[in-house]
Design an enzyme around this catalytic site. Structure first.
Site, short mmCIF file in Angstrom:
data_model
loop_
_atom_site.label_atom_id
_atom_site.label_comp_id
_atom_site.label_asym_id
_atom_site.label_seq_id
_atom_site.Cartn_x
_atom_site.Cartn_y
_atom_site.Cartn_z
N SER A 14 0.82 -1.21 0.00
CA SER A 14 0.00 0.00 0.00
C SER A 14 0.86 1.27 0.00
O SER A 14 1.88 1.35 0.68
CB SER A 14 -0.90 0.01 1.24
N THR A 61 -9.71 -1.59 2.71
CA THR A 61 -9.56 -2.04 1.32
C THR A 61 -9.96 -3.51 1.21
O THR A 61 -10.45 -4.11 2.19
CB THR A 61 -8.15 -1.73 0.79
N LYS A 65 -14.37 -4.05 2.30
CA LYS A 65 -15.16 -2.84 2.06
C LYS A 65 -16.66 -3.03 2.29
O LYS A 65 -17.36 -2.08 2.59
CB LYS A 65 -14.93 -2.32 0.63
N ASN A 85 -14.71 2.77 2.35
CA ASN A 85 -13.23 2.71 2.31
C ASN A 85 -12.60 3.61 3.37
O ASN A 85 -11.37 3.63 3.49
CB ASN A 85 -12.69 3.07 0.92
N ASP A 100 -13.47 6.81 -2.48
CA ASP A 100 -13.07 6.45 -3.85
C ASP A 100 -13.88 7.29 -4.84
O ASP A 100 -13.37 7.75 -5.87
CB ASP A 100 -13.32 4.96 -4.13
N ALA A 128 -13.09 -0.83 -9.05
CA ALA A 128 -12.68 0.51 -9.49
C ALA A 128 -13.74 1.10 -10.42
O ALA A 128 -14.11 2.28 -10.29
CB ALA A 128 -11.33 0.45 -10.20
N ARG A 148 -15.46 -7.07 -20.31
CA ARG A 148 -15.23 -8.41 -20.89
C ARG A 148 -16.43 -9.32 -20.58
O ARG A 148 -16.96 -9.95 -21.47
CB ARG A 148 -13.93 -8.98 -20.32
N THR A 149 -16.85 -9.33 -19.33
CA THR A 149 -18.06 -10.08 -18.95
C THR A 149 -19.22 -9.09 -18.99
O THR A 149 -19.41 -8.29 -18.08
CB THR A 149 -17.91 -10.68 -17.53
N GLY A 233 -3.45 7.05 -12.96
CA GLY A 233 -4.19 6.47 -11.84
C GLY A 233 -3.78 6.98 -10.47
O GLY A 233 -4.53 6.82 -9.50
P1 NAP Z 1 -11.52 -6.09 -10.09
O1 NAP Z 1 -12.66 -5.75 -9.21
O2 NAP Z 1 -10.87 -7.42 -9.98
O3 NAP Z 1 -12.02 -5.87 -11.62
C1 NAP Z 1 -11.16 -6.17 -12.69
C2 NAP Z 1 -11.78 -5.68 -13.99
O4 NAP Z 1 -10.81 -5.85 -15.03
C3 NAP Z 1 -13.03 -6.44 -14.42
O5 NAP Z 1 -13.90 -5.58 -15.10
C4 NAP Z 1 -12.43 -7.49 -15.38
O6 NAP Z 1 -13.35 -7.96 -16.33
C5 NAP Z 1 -11.39 -6.65 -16.07
N1 NAP Z 1 -10.32 -7.45 -16.68
C6 NAP Z 1 -9.36 -8.16 -16.04
N2 NAP Z 1 -8.54 -8.73 -16.94
C7 NAP Z 1 -9.02 -8.40 -18.17
C8 NAP Z 1 -8.60 -8.68 -19.50
N3 NAP Z 1 -7.52 -9.44 -19.75
N4 NAP Z 1 -9.30 -8.15 -20.53
C9 NAP Z 1 -10.38 -7.35 -20.28
N5 NAP Z 1 -10.83 -7.04 -19.04
C10 NAP Z 1 -10.16 -7.57 -18.00
O7 NAP Z 1 -10.33 -5.04 -9.92
P2 NAP Z 1 -10.44 -3.50 -9.45
O8 NAP Z 1 -10.30 -3.43 -7.99
O9 NAP Z 1 -11.63 -2.91 -10.10
O10 NAP Z 1 -9.09 -2.89 -10.07
C11 NAP Z 1 -8.96 -2.66 -11.47
C12 NAP Z 1 -7.72 -1.79 -11.69
O11 NAP Z 1 -7.93 -0.50 -11.10
C13 NAP Z 1 -6.45 -2.34 -11.03
O12 NAP Z 1 -5.35 -2.08 -11.88
C14 NAP Z 1 -6.31 -1.53 -9.76
O13 NAP Z 1 -4.97 -1.38 -9.34
C15 NAP Z 1 -6.86 -0.19 -10.22
N6 NAP Z 1 -7.40 0.61 -9.14
C16 NAP Z 1 -6.95 1.89 -9.04
C17 NAP Z 1 -7.43 2.71 -8.06
C18 NAP Z 1 -6.90 4.10 -7.98
O14 NAP Z 1 -7.10 4.75 -6.94
N7 NAP Z 1 -6.24 4.58 -9.00
C19 NAP Z 1 -8.38 2.25 -7.15
C20 NAP Z 1 -8.84 0.91 -7.29
C21 NAP Z 1 -8.34 0.11 -8.28
P3 NAP Z 1 -14.29 -9.25 -15.98
O15 NAP Z 1 -15.43 -8.71 -15.16
O16 NAP Z 1 -14.70 -9.75 -17.30
O17 NAP Z 1 -13.43 -10.22 -15.21
#
Ligand code: NAP
Length: 267
Positions: A14, A61, A65, A85, A100, A128, A148-149, A233
């Site tokens: 973190s 986190t 959450k 959060n 967030d 996110a 994707r889904t 990000g």
């Molecule tokens: P998550 O809940 O696991 O969601 C992942 C998302 O990515 C889902 O929509 C998934 O689609 C999609 N995905 C994964 N692999 C893929 C691929 N190969 N092709 C197309 N789509 C794909 O994760 P999350 O917590 O939302 O985090 C997502 C990203 O945001 C991460 O990189 C995380 O570090 C970043 N993030 C940033 C912040 C910030 O403050 N900047 C905050 C939170 C998260 P499916 O539904 O089809 O599996």
């Protein structure tokens, strides 16, 4: 000494400790920010224990959450999104917030991007994307969620005013008319890949990538190459922390010191 912290599992990488401690140092506060990795079954005693110990505030986190919802009184935003959060222990019961969402809104504000009446495309439907979608809905944007889904995009859009949904194959038809593109998938994090073909990007777009490791993702590099405005990000990460700091301390956060501390560890 004031104690703040983060509960999650895992929390080892973190960036919140250096970001918050930079703020304490900048303002000469006698405070520390500590990370905790409780077992999921211990979450209830973690919250009551934190309150009993006099901890001032906790960030929350993955995977907690939703788990903490029952132990806090949610502010309306956290209530609506169904995720907390940030917990403020100055009230009894503690108050749960979702910074967030605030983080996304303040990110666009910082970059002088108006969301009201703009057309946006969000890629992703996970955690996110959920925060981004609620922020855009609150700010009055119209947006299309692709994932994707596809069914997950449809479920998310169904909760929100101004949202429609579809699959990734719709990107060529929706991007030409979009003002804002947001990547809220993890694509670009592990490998140097983009969720969008470079030829679909255009100069009238503002492109925000929620991925912050690395900061300069392939999507952002492709967007810069066509003259689009880009936002990395780290801004969302920064402003969710800024909002939590301000809830806990009632002080104006030293944004540039916190930003510098984050970027020192990301660039
Ligand atoms: P998550 O809940 O696991 O969601 C992942 C998302 O990515 C889902 O929509 C998934 O689609 C999609 N995905 C994964 N692999 C893929 C691929 N190969 N092709 C197309 N789509 C794909 O994760 P999350 O917590 O939302 O985090 C997502 C990203 O945001 C991460 O990189 C995380 O570090 C970043 N993030 C940033 C912040 C910030 O403050 N900047 C905050 C939170 C998260 P499916 O539904 O089809 O599996």
């Amino acid at each position: 000494m004031d104690v703040y912290g983060l509960i999650g599992n895992p929390v080892g990488h973190s960036l919140s400790p250096p970001m918050h401690e930079a703020a304490y140092e900048e303002l000469g506060m006698n405070a520390r920010y500590v990370t905790f990795e409780p077992e999921p079954e211990a979450i209830e005693s973690v919250i009551t224990g934190a309150q009993a110990l006099g901890i001032q505030g906790l960030n929350v986190t993955i995977p907690f959450k939703q788990d903490v919802l029952e132990q806090v009184t949610c502010d309306p935003t956290a209530e609506r999104i169904g995720a907390v959060n940030t917990i403020d222990f100055s009230t009894d019961p503690p108050t749960g917030y979702n910074t967030d969402i605030t983080g996304v809104i303040r990110t666009f504000k910082h970059h002088d991007i108006t969301l009201e009446d703009r057309t946006a495309v969000i890629i992703g439907a996970g955690g996110a994307a959920r925060a981004v979608a609620f922020a855009l809905a609150d700010a009055g944007a119209e947006f299309h969620i692709v994932n994707r889904t596809e069914s997950k995009a449809e479920s998310l859009a169904a909760e929100l005013e101004g949202a429609t949904a579809g699959g990734l194959s719709e990107l060529p038809s929706v991007l030409p008319d979009a003002d804002i593109l947001i990547n809220a998938t993890s694509v670009g994090m592990e490998e140097d890949q983009s969720p969008v073909s470079a030829e679909l990007l255009h100069a009238d777009l503002t492109v925000f990538d929620a991925v912050y490791r690395p900061l300069q993702t392939k999507l952002l590099r492709d967007a810069q190459a066509v003259g689009a405005k880009t936002i990395d990000g780290a801004w969302m990460l920064l402003y969710q922390g800024v909002a939590a700091f301000e809830i806990w301390t009632d002080k104006e956060a030293p944004v540039s010191a916190m930003n510098q501390a984050l970027r020192n560890r990301l660039e």
